[in-house]
Scaffold this motif. Structure first.
Motif, PDB file in Angstrom:
ATOM      1  N   GLU A 112      45.953  47.308  46.349  1.00  0.00           N
ATOM      2  CA  GLU A 112      46.684  46.301  47.136  1.00  0.00           C
ATOM      3  C   GLU A 112      46.345  46.427  48.625  1.00  0.00           C
ATOM      4  O   GLU A 112      46.142  45.428  49.314  1.00  0.00           O
ATOM      5  N   ARG A 115      42.981  45.139  49.105  1.00  0.00           N
ATOM      6  CA  ARG A 115      42.862  43.746  48.638  1.00  0.00           C
ATOM      7  C   ARG A 115      41.787  43.604  47.563  1.00  0.00           C
ATOM      8  O   ARG A 115      41.038  42.631  47.532  1.00  0.00           O
ATOM      9  N   LYS A 117      41.310  42.713  44.287  1.00  0.00           N
ATOM     10  CA  LYS A 117      41.996  42.019  43.187  1.00  0.00           C
ATOM     11  C   LYS A 117      41.400  42.370  41.829  1.00  0.00           C
ATOM     12  O   LYS A 117      42.112  42.420  40.822  1.00  0.00           O
ATOM     13  N   ILE A 150      45.509  36.813  38.266  1.00  0.00           N
ATOM     14  CA  ILE A 150      44.460  37.264  39.194  1.00  0.00           C
ATOM     15  C   ILE A 150      43.073  36.831  38.717  1.00  0.00           C
ATOM     16  O   ILE A 150      42.279  36.307  39.493  1.00  0.00           O
TER      17      ILE A 150
END
Length: 876
Positions: A112, A115, A117, A150
């Protein structure tokens, strides 16, 4: 350096095992040794870790840990995130689910921040797998959905297909076959669009499972065979093992046991080679089922026990249910019905816990057959009703229709694709024909030119041949003759060449003229079109400007009118709002007053209800002030739960008088005011049945209470379903008698929590049977004389009574166990309530009541209370 040595050691050790991955690992090892940066080496190590996880989970875990250690030394955040993710997967493969979840959550936190994903999606998916294997389908779906969100953002088609399939698997486990089939078909469609033939293998196999569950065996076999063929084509051993087992299941359902056993044996052999514990357990259980059908009980027991041991080791709850049901059927065949019931009930508890509806259905049917064989027809009927309800839920008409619709849609999609391909082919054919027609003249000219070129070559070759012969000929006359013919032929060839040159020159001039003509034509067209466009644009701009000016003037006039009208409307609305505000204030005052009146009335009703409920002093006088507790928590001000106590003197045939104490706890339909009305009716009816009519047996008390509720509420005429669940006990000096309508009795005796199940019928409500009977149970207690003799004995626990030191009894409604709360907003559940009661049973009764109350409040937290709660504890 340490990692390099470590990799070399393990690589050398496992070359034979990883023959199919050898090329990949060779390539990765080359990358590792040639890498200039430590971060590249860490990433390569993690890729090697991924290759090892399929066969050596321990090795994969060690590699991930080494990569994590080096990432921490370098403070390489990306490496740490990926290493934690691989560790989570390795722990999962080793069935260490707590460690797996901890590592995956750590990976998510790091990802997280970065970032990343892709890694987050990877972790969400694997957390979902862990929860699915533990039977926690609600959480599995939650994490699969996070993963799906996602990968959709990333437009990762392959991951989308995988996630859709895993969601389908969860729905299949829950018995929602239409939804499962829909997700499988979506997954299959994406694999087909990607032209990934190996990817289509898995959804083809699971679609076959749905068709088999629905009884559509031909379609199931078709899908199984397609899946197996693809697995064999790509040498995917795990896929082959799954395909063989699926076909074995098909033959088992068709009654071809020998062929089924053969396929199961082949599947087991491959799974043992791959060391896949989950599928080994499944194959062993399948084979045990076949041996059971052949009445080979010793071999069936051996294979079931092996399967159960592995399933418990890897904590696969769904597989545990399947094996426990198999063992229950085995003991049923051997007429050991008590053992059969014991195994089936264990399996049923787990199946209900994980909400595996298919397994719940199967286990209910096994219990029905065992109780029927025992001659306990009431219990047999009870479990048959549960089986029928679950079966109807799984295989109802709506689900069959939904599946048929999905099949039809799938067939339509296939037909549409075929039609689309045919149309494209037709369109291509038409374009080809048009192109051929356009090129026909060009082809004719080219053919003529080629024909001429061929003649030139032939004439030149003939001339060269004749000149050669002339040079070789010794006879002068023949030589002259050949020379003349050759010169003539050469002349013809030269003429053809001149003609060809002329043809080419003419063609070039024509091409130049045509090109010039075309360019002039295009230039004229372009100039005319550009001029036309320019003129149109100028006219359009002029027209638009004029319209804008006109519209602006018009809009200004309209705006002025609208502003004036709006001003007038606002003034009117202001007056109306002021009036509405005054009316609302009056209404609020009226509603507030009425609410206060209603609340005051309900509070008064609460005082009446509390006055009717037995006071603590009455319990204290009869049972001893330290020998009971009452946890009573109404959901609203008044309660649909109530508890009841009465003490009577009864004379036997010899004229001796004994005291009987009646204690009851009831849960009436509804809560709040409607529930309170029912509780007052129940309270009064108990008083009449026991005190006035002198009915003292708990089962007869419940039977009479049921009749009276029917009579008082006129349920035959009104068709209402109101009633109550109840647990009631009669305590005498030597025994306790119990009967229950839906609510069981719990008691702790000799450091063991025991449960007496209730009759699965409520008091009141709809009644199809002539009479509603309730079962009565007895628990022997120790009399004063026996107690004194036991205390004198050298062995305090040697006695004929069931009680040693003391017994603690708990009478409960279902409000406590049904309360939602905790970190995951789940029900407290009966299992946790039983464990809590046992854990506090040695404490004083006052402490028990306090702990139960505090635990309930802590569990509930900020969530709303869902039902009235009552627990009454008594120590004898």
């Amino acid at each position: 350096m340490k990692i390099a040595i470590f990799l070399l050691c393990f690589f050398a050790f496992s070359n034979a095992i990883f023959a199919q991955n050898k090329k990949i690992i060779d390539s990765l090892m080359t990358v590792y040794h040639t890498a200039k940066h430590d971060t590249t080496k860490i990433l390569t190590t993690l890729e090697i870790c991924s290759q090892y996880r399929y066969n050596l989970a321990d090795t994969a875990l060690l590699l991930a840990q080494k990569a994590l250690q080096q990432s921490e030394e370098l403070n390489y955040e990306q490496g740490k995130a990926l290493a934690y993710a691989r560790m989570g997967l390795a722990y999962r493969d080793k069935n260490k689910y707590i460690e797996s979840l901890a590592a995956l959550k750590q990976a998510i936190q790091l990802s997280e921040k970065l970032r990343d994903k892709k890694n987050m999606a990877y972790c969400f998916h694997n957390i979902g797998v862990v929860h699915e294997r533990q039977g926690n389908y609600f959480l599995a779906l939650e994490f699969y959905q996070k993963n799906l969100d996602i990968v959709k953002q990333l437009n990762d088609k392959k991951s989308i297909a995988i996630t859709l399939h895993t969601i389908g698997v969860v729905y299949e486990h829950q018995g929602n076959y239409p939804l499962a089939l829909a997700y499988y078909q979506k997954s299959l469609k994406i694999w087909e669009e990607l032209k990934d033939r190996l990817g289509t293998r898995i959804p083809l196999g699971t679609i076959g499972v749905i068709y088999e569950r629905q009884g559509n065996y031909p379609l199931a076999l078709e899908h199984y065979q397609k899946s197996l063929k693809i697995a064999e084509e790509f040498d995917n051993k795990q896929g082959v093992a799954i395909g063989l087992r699926s076909i074995g299941m098909f033959y088992e359902n068709q009654g071809n046991d020998l062929l089924a056993l053969e396929y199961y044996q082949k599947s087991l052999k491959i799974n043992e080679e791959l060391k896949n514990k989950r599928y080994i357990s499944i194959s062993l259980a399948n084979m045990a089922t076949m041996y059971l059908k052949q009445s080979n009980y010793s071999l069936a027991l051996e294979y079931f026990e092996k399967s159960l041991k592995i399933a418990e080791e890897i904590k696969d709850k769904r597989q545990i249910c399947f094996v426990l049901n198999g063992l229950a059927k085995l003991f049923q065949k051997q007429k050991q019905y008590d053992k059969s019931v014991d195994y089936a009930q264990k399996g049923l508890l787990i199946a209900q816990e994980i909400n595996a509806l298919f397994e719940v259905k199967e286990l209910n049917y096994t219990l029905y057959e065992s109780y029927k064989s025992k001659g306990e027809y009431a219990k047999a009927l009870e479990y048959y009703e549960f089986y029928k309800t679950n079966n109807d839920s799984l295989f109802n008409a709506d689900k069959s229709k939904a599946i048929a619709n999905l099949e039809a849609k799938s067939e339509i999609d296939r037909k549409e694709k075929e039609i689309e391909i045919l149309n494209k082919n037709k369109e291509l054919d038409q374009k080809t024909k048009e192109a051929l027609q356009k090129d026909l003249k060009v082809q004719q000219i080219e053919a003529e030119r080629q024909k001429n070129a061929k003649l030139i070559l032939e004439k030149q070759a003939e001339a060269d041949r004749l000149f050669g012969l002339a040079r070789q000929e010794k006879d002068k006359r023949k030589q002259d003759s050949l020379q003349n013919i050759a010169q003539k032929t050469q002349l013809e060839a030269d003429n053809l060449k001149a003609k060809d040159k002329q043809f080419k020159a003419e063609q070039a001039q024509k091409d130049i003229a045509q090109e010039k003509q075309r360019n002039q034509f295009y230039w004229i067209i372009f100039s005319a079109f550009a001029g036309l466009v320019f003129t149109v644009v100028i006219l359009f701009l002029i027209s638009r400007s004029r319209k804008k000016i006109q519209n602006a003037y018009g809009a200004l006039a309209v705006s002025n009118a609208q502003v004036q009208q709006a001003k007038e409307e606002i003034e009117v609305q202001s007056d109306e709002l002021q009036q509405s505000h005054q009316a609302l204030n009056l209404a609020y005052i009226e509603i507030h007053k009425r609410n206060e009146d209603v609340t005051a009335s309900i509070n008064y009703a609460k005082r009446i209800q509390n006055a009717i409920l037995p006071f603590d002093e009455r319990f204290g006088e009869s049972l001893g002030k330290d020998n009971f507790f009452i946890l009573f928590k109404p959901k609203d001000i008044v309660s649909g739960d109530f508890y009841w106590f009465e003490e009577i003197q009864k004379s036997d045939l010899q004229g001796l008088t004994q005291t009987i104490k009646f204690v009851a706890v009831a849960d009436c339909t509804g809560h709040g005011v409607p529930g309170a009305f029912m509780s007052m009716i129940g309270n009064q009816l108990l008083h009449e049945i026991i005190i006035k009519n002198h009915i003292y047996s708990p089962d007869q008390i419940l039977n009479n209470l049921h009749k009276e509720v029917h009579r008082v509420l006129r349920q035959k005429e009104t068709n209402t379903n109101d009633g109550m669940d109840m647990v009631i006990i009669a305590i005498s000096p030597t025994k306790i008698e119990y009967a229950g309508a839906m609510n069981p009795l719990y008691y702790v005796q000799n450091n063991e929590l025991k449960e007496i199940k209730a009759t699965k019928r409520a008091i009141g409500g709809k009644q199809s049977e002539e009479e509603r009977f309730f079962e009565k149970h007895q628990i022997r207690v120790e009399g004063q004389k026996e107690r004194e003799e036991r205390m004198k004995s050298s062995n305090p626990c040697s006695r004929t009574s069931q009680l040693c030191a003391h017994t603690t009894i708990y009478l409960c409604t279902d409000g406590y166990q049904d309360q939602f709360g905790g970190e995951k907003d789940k029900k407290f559940m009966v299992k946790k309530l039983r464990e809590l009661l046992f854990s506090v049973s040695e404490k004083t009764m006052t402490e028990q009541g306090q702990i139960l109350g505090e635990t309930f409040d802590s569990w509930k937290g900020n969530y709303a209370q869902v039902d009235d709660v009552t627990i009454l504890g008594i120590r004898l």
